[in-house]
Design a protein around this motif. Structure first.
Motif, PDB file in Angstrom:
ATOM      1  N   UNK A  69       0.806  -1.167   0.041  1.00 53.44           N
ATOM      2  CA  UNK A  69      -0.036   0.020   0.024  1.00 53.44           C
ATOM      3  C   UNK A  69       0.890   1.255   0.023  1.00 53.44           C
ATOM      4  N   UNK A  70       0.371   2.239  -0.573  1.00 52.20           N
ATOM      5  CA  UNK A  70       1.009   3.448  -0.685  1.00 52.20           C
ATOM      6  C   UNK A  70       0.170   4.645  -0.706  1.00 52.20           C
ATOM      7  N   UNK A  71       0.537   5.950  -0.818  1.00 54.79           N
ATOM      8  CA  UNK A  71      -0.403   7.090  -0.815  1.00 54.79           C
ATOM      9  C   UNK A  71      -0.009   7.529  -2.313  1.00 54.79           C
ATOM     10  N   UNK A  72      -1.158   8.192  -3.043  1.00 52.68           N
ATOM     11  CA  UNK A  72      -0.842   8.853  -4.365  1.00 52.68           C
ATOM     12  C   UNK A  72      -2.021  10.001  -4.086  1.00 52.68           C
ATOM     13  N   UNK A  73      -1.227  11.139  -4.672  1.00 51.26           N
ATOM     14  CA  UNK A  73      -2.040  12.516  -4.548  1.00 51.26           C
ATOM     15  C   UNK A  73      -1.785  13.311  -5.778  1.00 51.26           C
ATOM     16  N   UNK A  74      -3.088  13.968  -5.895  1.00 51.36           N
ATOM     17  CA  UNK A  74      -2.870  15.194  -7.086  1.00 51.36           C
ATOM     18  C   UNK A  74      -4.268  15.731  -7.113  1.00 51.36           C
ATOM     19  N   UNK A  75      -4.860  16.105  -8.225  1.00 51.63           N
ATOM     20  CA  UNK A  75      -5.973  16.746  -8.313  1.00 51.63           C
ATOM     21  C   UNK A  75      -6.997  15.597  -9.183  1.00 51.63           C
ATOM     22  N   UNK A  81     -14.304  17.295  -7.718  1.00 50.75           N
ATOM     23  CA  UNK A  81     -13.561  17.097  -8.913  1.00 50.75           C
ATOM     24  C   UNK A  81     -13.024  18.464  -8.820  1.00 50.75           C
ATOM     25  N   UNK A  82     -11.619  18.354  -9.215  1.00 50.47           N
ATOM     26  CA  UNK A  82     -11.025  19.411  -9.433  1.00 50.47           C
ATOM     27  C   UNK A  82     -10.223  19.961  -8.182  1.00 50.47           C
ATOM     28  N   UNK A  83     -10.456  19.399  -7.197  1.00 49.72           N
ATOM     29  CA  UNK A  83      -9.716  19.698  -5.833  1.00 49.72           C
ATOM     30  C   UNK A  83      -8.704  18.590  -5.731  1.00 49.72           C
ATOM     31  N   UNK A  84      -7.786  18.728  -4.288  1.00 48.82           N
ATOM     32  CA  UNK A  84      -6.736  18.061  -4.220  1.00 48.82           C
ATOM     33  C   UNK A  84      -7.254  16.963  -3.350  1.00 48.82           C
ATOM     34  N   UNK A  85      -6.574  15.838  -3.591  1.00 46.42           N
ATOM     35  CA  UNK A  85      -7.115  14.621  -2.772  1.00 46.42           C
ATOM     36  C   UNK A  85      -5.540  13.621  -2.486  1.00 46.42           C
ATOM     37  N   UNK A  86      -5.631  12.992  -1.632  1.00 42.18           N
ATOM     38  CA  UNK A  86      -4.674  11.758  -1.220  1.00 42.18           C
ATOM     39  C   UNK A  86      -5.312  10.743  -1.113  1.00 42.18           C
ATOM     40  N   UNK A  87      -5.047   9.710  -1.990  1.00 44.05           N
ATOM     41  CA  UNK A  87      -5.669   8.212  -1.552  1.00 44.05           C
ATOM     42  C   UNK A  87      -4.511   7.162  -1.215  1.00 44.05           C
TER      43      UNK A  87
END
Length: 164
Positions: free
Chosen positions: A52-58, A98-104
């Motif tokens: 598992x790891x984290x991925x972030x962006x928009x 949508x269009x906002x920052x997120x980290x999953x």
């Protein structure tokens, strides 16, 4: 048994206990360690396939779709250079848009779809997770200069589908 051997035995047992405790702590630390990767790094296969790891962006505008079960959501996460599809089953945070920052946080599948077990969204209008902001910066986004000065412009341009 001589006193000298008894002392040696106690020292050896003490060292063995310390070694076992250190091993257990390091294993627990390693299993709980979660690294962060950008969508570009995931696309380049720099992210681990079995951890598992984290991925972030928009969150890409217009990419969010709900399955008929009502709990499974698919969306795309982009750093404006690469886009990774994400699927998540559960309740999204209220601030997820949508269009906002997120980290999953989750694992990448063999099919290239990131299966998130946890989704974190920003907590106010001007905040973006530092990892996501850094990911956009590293992706060489042409809007990176505006990203830190005025977060709203970045989100607006990304939501309009701005290309790097």
């Amino acid at each position: 048994m001589k006193a000298r051997y008894k002392r040696f035995m106690w020292v050896a047992m003490g060292l063995a206990v310390v070694a076992v405790a250190t091993t257990l702590v390091l294993r627990a630390f390693n299993s709980n360690l979660v690294f962060f990767f950008t969508p570009s790094e995931v696309a380049q296969k720099k992210a681990p396939q079995d951890r598992a790891f984290r991925m972030g962006g928009l969150v890409t505008a217009g990419s969010m779709k709900r399955n008929p079960d009502g709990l499974t959501v698919t969306f795309d996460v982009t750093d404006t250079a690469q886009t990774i599809p994400v699927t998540f089953t559960g309740i999204l945070p209220d601030l997820f848009k949508e269009g906002k920052g997120v980290v999953a946080q989750g694992k990448i599948g063999q099919d290239g779809v990131f299966r998130a077990t946890e989704v974190l969204a920003k907590h106010d209008e001007n905040y973006m997770p530092p990892e996501a902001a850094e990911a956009l910066k590293q992706a060489g986004s042409p809007i990176e200069g505006k990203m830190f000065a005025g977060q709203k412009e970045v989100v607006t341009q990304a939501a309009k589908g701005a290309k790097p």
